[in-house]
Scaffold this motif. Structure first.
Motif, PDB file in Angstrom:
ATOM      1  N   PHE A 216       0.866  -1.185   0.000  1.00 24.44           N
ATOM      2  CA  PHE A 216       0.000   0.000   0.000  1.00 24.44           C
ATOM      3  C   PHE A 216       0.899   1.229   0.000  1.00 24.44           C
ATOM      4  O   PHE A 216       1.742   1.401   0.889  1.00 24.44           O
ATOM      5  N   ALA A 217       0.726   2.089  -1.003  1.00 23.24           N
ATOM      6  CA  ALA A 217       1.584   3.270  -1.131  1.00 23.24           C
ATOM      7  C   ALA A 217       0.738   4.521  -1.291  1.00 23.24           C
ATOM      8  O   ALA A 217      -0.303   4.503  -1.958  1.00 23.24           O
ATOM      9  N   VAL A 218       1.187   5.616  -0.679  1.00 19.67           N
ATOM     10  CA  VAL A 218       0.502   6.898  -0.775  1.00 19.67           C
ATOM     11  C   VAL A 218       1.333   7.836  -1.653  1.00 19.67           C
ATOM     12  O   VAL A 218       2.538   8.012  -1.424  1.00 19.67           O
ATOM     13  N   LEU A 219       0.680   8.429  -2.635  1.00 21.48           N
ATOM     14  CA  LEU A 219       1.340   9.351  -3.552  1.00 21.48           C
ATOM     15  C   LEU A 219       0.783  10.756  -3.349  1.00 21.48           C
ATOM     16  O   LEU A 219      -0.431  10.945  -3.204  1.00 21.48           O
ATOM     17  N   SER A 220       1.668  11.748  -3.357  1.00 20.42           N
ATOM     18  CA  SER A 220       1.217  13.130  -3.235  1.00 20.42           C
ATOM     19  C   SER A 220       0.715  13.626  -4.583  1.00 20.42           C
ATOM     20  O   SER A 220       1.170  13.162  -5.642  1.00 20.42           O
ATOM     21  N   PRO A 221      -0.218  14.577  -4.589  1.00 15.98           N
ATOM     22  CA  PRO A 221      -0.694  15.134  -5.868  1.00 15.98           C
ATOM     23  C   PRO A 221       0.442  15.723  -6.696  1.00 15.98           C
ATOM     24  O   PRO A 221       0.457  15.598  -7.926  1.00 15.98           O
ATOM     25  N   GLU A 222       1.408  16.361  -6.015  1.00 22.18           N
ATOM     26  CA  GLU A 222       2.527  16.959  -6.734  1.00 22.18           C
ATOM     27  C   GLU A 222       3.363  15.896  -7.440  1.00 22.18           C
ATOM     28  O   GLU A 222       3.811  16.094  -8.582  1.00 22.18           O
ATOM     29  N   PHE A 223       3.567  14.768  -6.765  1.00 19.62           N
ATOM     30  CA  PHE A 223       4.329  13.680  -7.367  1.00 19.62           C
ATOM     31  C   PHE A 223       3.634  13.158  -8.620  1.00 19.62           C
ATOM     32  O   PHE A 223       4.283  12.904  -9.644  1.00 19.62           O
ATOM     33  N   VAL A 224       2.322  13.020  -8.547  1.00 18.30           N
ATOM     34  CA  VAL A 224       1.571  12.496  -9.692  1.00 18.30           C
ATOM     35  C   VAL A 224       1.598  13.486 -10.855  1.00 18.30           C
ATOM     36  O   VAL A 224       1.717  13.090 -12.023  1.00 18.30           O
ATOM     37  N   LEU A 225       1.510  14.779 -10.541  1.00 12.56           N
ATOM     38  CA  LEU A 225       1.583  15.783 -11.603  1.00 12.56           C
ATOM     39  C   LEU A 225       2.926  15.750 -12.316  1.00 12.56           C
ATOM     40  O   LEU A 225       3.006  15.929 -13.540  1.00 12.56           O
ATOM     41  N   LEU A 226       3.993  15.508 -11.566  1.00  8.07           N
ATOM     42  CA  LEU A 226       5.335  15.459 -12.153  1.00  8.07           C
ATOM     43  C   LEU A 226       5.651  14.105 -12.765  1.00  8.07           C
ATOM     44  O   LEU A 226       6.584  13.981 -13.571  1.00  8.07           O
TER      45      LEU A 226
END
Length: 261
Positions: A216-226
């Motif tokens: 289970f991993a949590v991704l930040s919105p900024e990471f996904v945008l980049l």
């Protein structure tokens, strides 16, 4: 039936005495009492001082057994790690708003970490799905073994169990006789990534802990945008857990990605 009732009256002396004897019989057997179904939680709670909670939000419809991250030394250490998801812990904020919840979770931890409760003492559930640890994590093997006992008592319920401390679970499973990667089949074990925006890889995890079902991993919105290739990988978030059930069923999804709340 009437003849039997008359015989019972003759034996016990009166209708009132028969009814009292029937009540005592049902109590001994647990019929119609708090010992049966999820309602067995009340008698269990009265004896052991352990609280079960009903979840809200995307977890609505789930019941859970959890402890507090506030009296967990491992959780405290994780919150000090730069870049860890624990630095944004929702549980700390939630418990800060609801003192009654915090006190009960802390009490749960005090009992579950210090006293090994036999399998037969745990209540039976009527729930199809149940969550282990929604506000904290395992801190020692006694606590983990208690959860295993609870799971073993309820083979018809599917459990989802999240942890950032798989070494403790590994030790506890072995103590309970589960060797060579074996585990209770009615539990989905998820190892949560300590670091935000980091995926260890399920193959790497299973090489060390073969009983793990999912990462289970949590991704930040900024990471996904980049890193837009991750957008289509997010398979947790804008849905109800009980409508999805990915983390509570055996399926071919081995990595669960959640967008940071």
């Amino acid at each position: 039936m009437k003849n039997l009732f008359k015989q019972a009256i003759e034996k016990f002396g009166s209708i009132k005495a028969v009814k009292a004897a029937i009540g005592a019989l049902k109590k001994r057997l647990g019929i119609g009492s708090r010992r049966h179904g999820y309602n067995g939680e009340k008698a269990f709670s009265e004896k052991w001082g352990i609280f079960f909670n009903t979840m809200g939000g995307k977890l609505e419809g789930l019941k859970a057994l959890s402890t507090s991250c506030l009296n967990n030394a491992l959780c405290a250490a994780h919150r000090l790690v730069d870049g860890s998801i624990c630095q944004k812990c929702f549980s700390v904020n939630t418990q800060g708003m609801y003192k009654g919840l915090k006190d009960r979770l802390i009490k749960n931890g005090e009992v579950l970490k210090s006293t090994l409760i036999p399998v037969e003492e745990w209540p039976e559930l009527n729930e199809r799905f149940f969550r282990i640890e929604s506000f904290g994590d395992v801190e020692n093997e006694i606590q983990a073994r208690n959860y295993i006992h609870f799971i073993l008592k309820n083979p018809n319920t599917m459990f989802g169990w999240w942890t950032k401390n798989p070494v403790i679970l590994d030790n506890a499973l072995k103590m309970e006789g589960f060797k060579d990667g074996n585990k209770p089949n009615n539990c989905i074990f998820l190892v949560s990534s300590l670091m935000e925006n980091h995926v260890a890889g399920i193959d790497n995890i299973k090489h060390v802990f073969p009983w793990v079902d999912k990462e289970f991993a949590v991704l930040s919105p900024e990471f996904v945008l980049l890193n837009p290739e991750y957008e289509n990988r997010i398979n947790c978030g804008a849905r109800q857990c009980m409508a999805c059930k990915c983390c509570y069923t055996h399926n071919n999804i081995t990595t669960v990605y959640e967008l940071e709340k």
